[in-house]
Motif scaffolding. Structure first.
Motif, PDB file in Angstrom:
ATOM      1  N   ALA A  11     -27.154  60.367   6.460  1.00  0.00           N
ATOM      2  CA  ALA A  11     -28.600  60.572   6.640  1.00  0.00           C
ATOM      3  C   ALA A  11     -29.358  59.777   5.586  1.00  0.00           C
ATOM      4  O   ALA A  11     -28.909  59.610   4.447  1.00  0.00           O
ATOM      5  CB  ALA A  11     -28.950  62.059   6.531  1.00  0.00           C
ATOM      6  N   ASP A  12     -30.532  59.293   5.986  1.00  0.00           N
ATOM      7  CA  ASP A  12     -31.423  58.557   5.092  1.00  0.00           C
ATOM      8  C   ASP A  12     -32.287  59.570   4.337  1.00  0.00           C
ATOM      9  O   ASP A  12     -33.195  60.181   4.900  1.00  0.00           O
ATOM     10  CB  ASP A  12     -32.300  57.608   5.909  1.00  0.00           C
ATOM     11  N   ALA A  13     -31.997  59.775   3.054  1.00  0.00           N
ATOM     12  CA  ALA A  13     -32.690  60.786   2.252  1.00  0.00           C
ATOM     13  C   ALA A  13     -33.882  60.217   1.488  1.00  0.00           C
ATOM     14  O   ALA A  13     -34.418  60.891   0.612  1.00  0.00           O
ATOM     15  CB  ALA A  13     -31.710  61.426   1.281  1.00  0.00           C
ATOM     16  N   THR A  14     -34.305  59.001   1.825  1.00  0.00           N
ATOM     17  CA  THR A  14     -35.382  58.361   1.069  1.00  0.00           C
ATOM     18  C   THR A  14     -36.670  59.188   1.102  1.00  0.00           C
ATOM     19  O   THR A  14     -37.313  59.407   0.076  1.00  0.00           O
ATOM     20  CB  THR A  14     -35.646  56.954   1.615  1.00  0.00           C
ATOM     21  N   GLU A  15     -37.050  59.654   2.300  1.00  0.00           N
ATOM     22  CA  GLU A  15     -38.292  60.415   2.404  1.00  0.00           C
ATOM     23  C   GLU A  15     -38.182  61.771   1.726  1.00  0.00           C
ATOM     24  O   GLU A  15     -39.155  62.270   1.145  1.00  0.00           O
ATOM     25  CB  GLU A  15     -38.675  60.582   3.878  1.00  0.00           C
ATOM     26  N   LEU A  16     -37.009  62.393   1.762  1.00  0.00           N
ATOM     27  CA  LEU A  16     -36.835  63.674   1.072  1.00  0.00           C
ATOM     28  C   LEU A  16     -36.985  63.495  -0.439  1.00  0.00           C
ATOM     29  O   LEU A  16     -37.636  64.315  -1.116  1.00  0.00           O
ATOM     30  CB  LEU A  16     -35.464  64.268   1.397  1.00  0.00           C
ATOM     31  N   PRO A  57     -28.063  54.221  -3.108  1.00  0.00           N
ATOM     32  CA  PRO A  57     -28.708  53.148  -2.338  1.00  0.00           C
ATOM     33  C   PRO A  57     -27.670  52.437  -1.464  1.00  0.00           C
ATOM     34  O   PRO A  57     -26.608  52.042  -1.937  1.00  0.00           O
ATOM     35  CB  PRO A  57     -29.262  52.217  -3.426  1.00  0.00           C
ATOM     36  N   LYS A  58     -28.014  52.274  -0.184  1.00  0.00           N
ATOM     37  CA  LYS A  58     -27.130  51.586   0.744  1.00  0.00           C
ATOM     38  C   LYS A  58     -27.965  50.775   1.727  1.00  0.00           C
ATOM     39  O   LYS A  58     -29.115  51.119   1.992  1.00  0.00           O
ATOM     40  CB  LYS A  58     -26.264  52.592   1.532  1.00  0.00           C
ATOM     41  N   PRO A  59     -27.385  49.728   2.272  1.00  0.00           N
ATOM     42  CA  PRO A  59     -28.097  48.993   3.337  1.00  0.00           C
ATOM     43  C   PRO A  59     -28.221  49.884   4.565  1.00  0.00           C
ATOM     44  O   PRO A  59     -27.249  50.528   4.987  1.00  0.00           O
ATOM     45  CB  PRO A  59     -27.200  47.774   3.587  1.00  0.00           C
ATOM     46  N   TRP A  60     -29.423  49.891   5.148  1.00  0.00           N
ATOM     47  CA  TRP A  60     -29.701  50.825   6.248  1.00  0.00           C
ATOM     48  C   TRP A  60     -30.735  50.177   7.173  1.00  0.00           C
ATOM     49  O   TRP A  60     -31.666  49.519   6.708  1.00  0.00           O
ATOM     50  CB  TRP A  60     -30.265  52.125   5.661  1.00  0.00           C
ATOM     51  N   VAL A  61     -30.570  50.376   8.455  1.00  0.00           N
ATOM     52  CA  VAL A  61     -31.549  49.855   9.400  1.00  0.00           C
ATOM     53  C   VAL A  61     -32.709  50.846   9.474  1.00  0.00           C
ATOM     54  O   VAL A  61     -32.552  51.985   9.932  1.00  0.00           O
ATOM     55  CB  VAL A  61     -30.936  49.642  10.790  1.00  0.00           C
ATOM     56  N   HIS A  62     -33.854  50.412   8.986  1.00  0.00           N
ATOM     57  CA  HIS A  62     -35.034  51.270   8.947  1.00  0.00           C
ATOM     58  C   HIS A  62     -36.176  50.591   9.702  1.00  0.00           C
ATOM     59  O   HIS A  62     -36.583  49.484   9.347  1.00  0.00           O
ATOM     60  CB  HIS A  62     -35.439  51.536   7.489  1.00  0.00           C
ATOM     61  N   GLU A  63     -36.649  51.258  10.746  1.00  0.00           N
ATOM     62  CA  GLU A  63     -37.732  50.739  11.592  1.00  0.00           C
ATOM     63  C   GLU A  63     -37.400  49.329  12.095  1.00  0.00           C
ATOM     64  O   GLU A  63     -38.221  48.409  12.064  1.00  0.00           O
ATOM     65  CB  GLU A  63     -39.055  50.735  10.826  1.00  0.00           C
ATOM     66  N   GLY A  64     -36.141  49.160  12.497  1.00  0.00           N
ATOM     67  CA  GLY A  64     -35.711  47.917  13.112  1.00  0.00           C
ATOM     68  C   GLY A  64     -35.356  46.817  12.142  1.00  0.00           C
ATOM     69  O   GLY A  64     -34.989  45.716  12.574  1.00  0.00           O
ATOM     70  N   GLU A  65     -35.442  47.073  10.855  1.00  0.00           N
ATOM     71  CA  GLU A  65     -35.126  46.043   9.871  1.00  0.00           C
ATOM     72  C   GLU A  65     -34.121  46.581   8.861  1.00  0.00           C
ATOM     73  O   GLU A  65     -34.086  47.777   8.560  1.00  0.00           O
ATOM     74  CB  GLU A  65     -36.394  45.578   9.144  1.00  0.00           C
ATOM     75  N   LEU A  66     -33.326  45.654   8.325  1.00  0.00           N
ATOM     76  CA  LEU A  66     -32.354  46.029   7.314  1.00  0.00           C
ATOM     77  C   LEU A  66     -33.069  46.245   5.994  1.00  0.00           C
ATOM     78  O   LEU A  66     -33.834  45.398   5.538  1.00  0.00           O
ATOM     79  CB  LEU A  66     -31.288  44.927   7.169  1.00  0.00           C
ATOM     80  N   ALA A  67     -32.798  47.408   5.377  1.00  0.00           N
ATOM     81  CA  ALA A  67     -33.448  47.724   4.115  1.00  0.00           C
ATOM     82  C   ALA A  67     -32.471  48.522   3.250  1.00  0.00           C
ATOM     83  O   ALA A  67     -31.454  49.037   3.728  1.00  0.00           O
ATOM     84  CB  ALA A  67     -34.725  48.535   4.357  1.00  0.00           C
ATOM     85  N   VAL A  68     -32.783  48.593   1.961  1.00  0.00           N
ATOM     86  CA  VAL A  68     -31.994  49.427   1.048  1.00  0.00           C
ATOM     87  C   VAL A  68     -32.628  50.807   1.021  1.00  0.00           C
ATOM     88  O   VAL A  68     -33.794  50.959   0.653  1.00  0.00           O
ATOM     89  CB  VAL A  68     -31.957  48.828  -0.374  1.00  0.00           C
TER      90      VAL A  68
END
Length: 476
Positions: free
Chosen positions: A281-286, A424-435
């Motif tokens: 899970a992408d915990a960035t927003e949390l 931190p990991k590479p993750w596809v966020h809103e259609g783009e690759l991001a950390v």
């Protein structure tokens, strides 16, 4: 003439039948007050300081440090002042299981101990000295200072000495339990300045906590509150003590907390058909939401508290996982309250303190309770009640620097949520690759209480709340 009273190892609750003497807190000849802790023992649940219900002079101790005693075995004897005619000796009046006596605290009186001469178990007062029986006296061959000595009531103090004390021992302020007295002592609260809110002025835990909050400066933060994901687990354990043997290697007894953990995990593996599912899970927003909460002022909110809040919301949607199996009745028992356990590593082994009624707490209350229980786990002061009654467990193994795990369910619960490290990991966020800040979540569940669809639905809801904390607004 002084009266010698015997204090036995009390019932420590939760079905415990024995305890190991870890450390004596008093010596023969010391003057003790009513409800003063006299010995620290370790049970299969926790470390416990046992208070004595009598005030007077210690005349004998029973059992060396490291000795295991059964409930009801003598701990020590105390010489108290001469009692009033036609009256029974008065105890502390505490009725909490495992602490004090069951005598009603109707009257308090001062006790003036008379001069008492004490001696060791062997009855000698030194090299070449006369043999003087200690209280209570024993006949027969001299026993060894081991468990047999403890069970037969034979004193095992190695040195004899004479001490004469005559003090006025004031009756204690009436409190609901010795744990409240300890809380006041550690917080520097004078119990004599408090007006108890309980029956007949009995001082409750809430009275002491109110006094501590009143004394604290407005807006102040509690020092030592756990931060981020480090709330649930304390420092890595120190190497366990072991006795070297011959070529067979090192033997480490499975007893106390370590033994209880071994028994419980083995039972879980034998009885529970468990399965595990997991998701990243992408915990960035949390993490961002937590930073925003803490930037707003007030007590800091721990990440563990937010994860706990997510768990309770998920259990409300999937109550099958907040349950246990009644094997004899062949029934799954779903529970209304969520008593949330969390794994904590201590020098004495793994323990699982329990946050009561976690479903009714907000993030701030959860943070405070996690901090309190974590500190108690670190110092070995958790009570048996702190370690029992859990209905669901949150296991934060990310503090060990690992991503995932397939834990053993805390019997008799039905499930455990595991949380790995957030990195931190590479993750596809809103259609783009991001950390992005990514965490692995795993759910180990009892396959008897539900199937994969329920378990997967629970875990997916947890992951959605981690990725989009606004989802929680539906349950607030």
């Amino acid at each position: 003439m002084a009266q010698v009273l015997e204090f036995k190892l009390p019932d420590l609750g939760e079905g415990l039948t024995e305890a190991e003497i870890v450390r004596w807190l008093v010596q023969v000849g010391d003057v003790v007050a009513v409800d003063q802790p006299v010995v620290e023992v370790e049970t299969a649940k926790a470390m416990v300081e046992v208070p004595c219900p009598y005030g007077g002079v210690v005349t004998a101790r029973f059992g060396e440090e490291g000795t295991e005693l059964p409930v009801g075995a003598p701990l020590l004897t105390v010489a108290v002042g001469e009692p009033a005619a036609h009256t029974e000796p008065e105890g502390s009046g505490n009725v909490l299981v495992g602490y004090g006596t069951s005598d009603a605290p109707a009257r308090r009186r001062r006790v003036r101990p008379t001069p008492v001469v004490t001696a060791a178990a062997n009855g000698s007062t030194g090299p070449g000295g006369p043999r003087t029986p200690s209280a209570p006296s024993e006949t027969g061959p001299e026993p060894r200072p081991d468990r047999a000595a403890a069970s037969t009531g034979t004193a095992t103090d190695g040195t004899a000495h004479t001490r004469v004390d005559a003090l006025h021992l004031e009756g204690p302020v009436p409190v609901i339990s010795p744990l409240v007295r300890r809380l006041a002592r550690e917080g520097g609260v004078d119990l004599r300045q408090l007006a108890g809110s309980g029956p007949d002025g009995l001082i409750l835990r809430s009275d002491v906590e109110d006094a501590l909050r009143t004394r604290a400066a407005p807006g102040s933060r509690t020092a030592g509150a756990p931060a981020a994901t480090h709330s649930a687990v304390v420092a890595p354990p120190a190497p366990a003590a072991a006795s070297a043997t011959h070529a067979a290697g090192i033997r480490i007894p499975l007893k106390g907390v370590r033994g209880a953990v071994a028994d419980k995990l083995s039972r879980s593996r034998r009885e529970i058909p468990d399965a595990t599912c997991w998701v990243d899970a992408d915990a960035t927003e949390l993490m961002g939401a937590r930073a925003a909460m803490n930037a707003a002022g007030g007590p800091k909110i721990s990440l563990l508290a937010l994860l706990a809040r997510i768990c309770t919301a998920a259990l409300a949607r999937f109550p099958e996982l907040n349950s246990y199996v009644d094997v004899e009745a062949r029934e799954v028992v779903q529970l209304d309250q969520v008593h949330l356990g969390f794994a904590a590593q201590t020098a004495r082994g793994l323990v699982v303190p329990v946050v009561r009624d976690a479903h009714a707490r907000d993030a701030e209350s959860l943070t405070a309770e996690f901090a309190r229980l974590t500190e108690a786990a670190r110092t070995g002061t958790l009570t048996p009640g702190d370690l029992t009654g859990g209905t669901f467990t949150l296991n934060n193994y990310g503090v060990f620097g690992v991503d995932g795990s397939t834990p053993i369910i805390n019997h008799p619960e039905a499930a455990m949520l595991g949380v790995g490290r957030i990195v931190p990991k590479p993750w596809v966020h809103e259609g783009e690759l991001a950390v992005r800040q990514v965490v692995q979540l795993s759910l180990t569940f009892d396959h008897r209480v539900c199937d994969g669809g329920t378990a997967g639905g629970f875990l997916r809801y947890v992951a959605d709340c981690v990725e989009h904390p606004a989802v929680l607004l539906r349950t607030l």
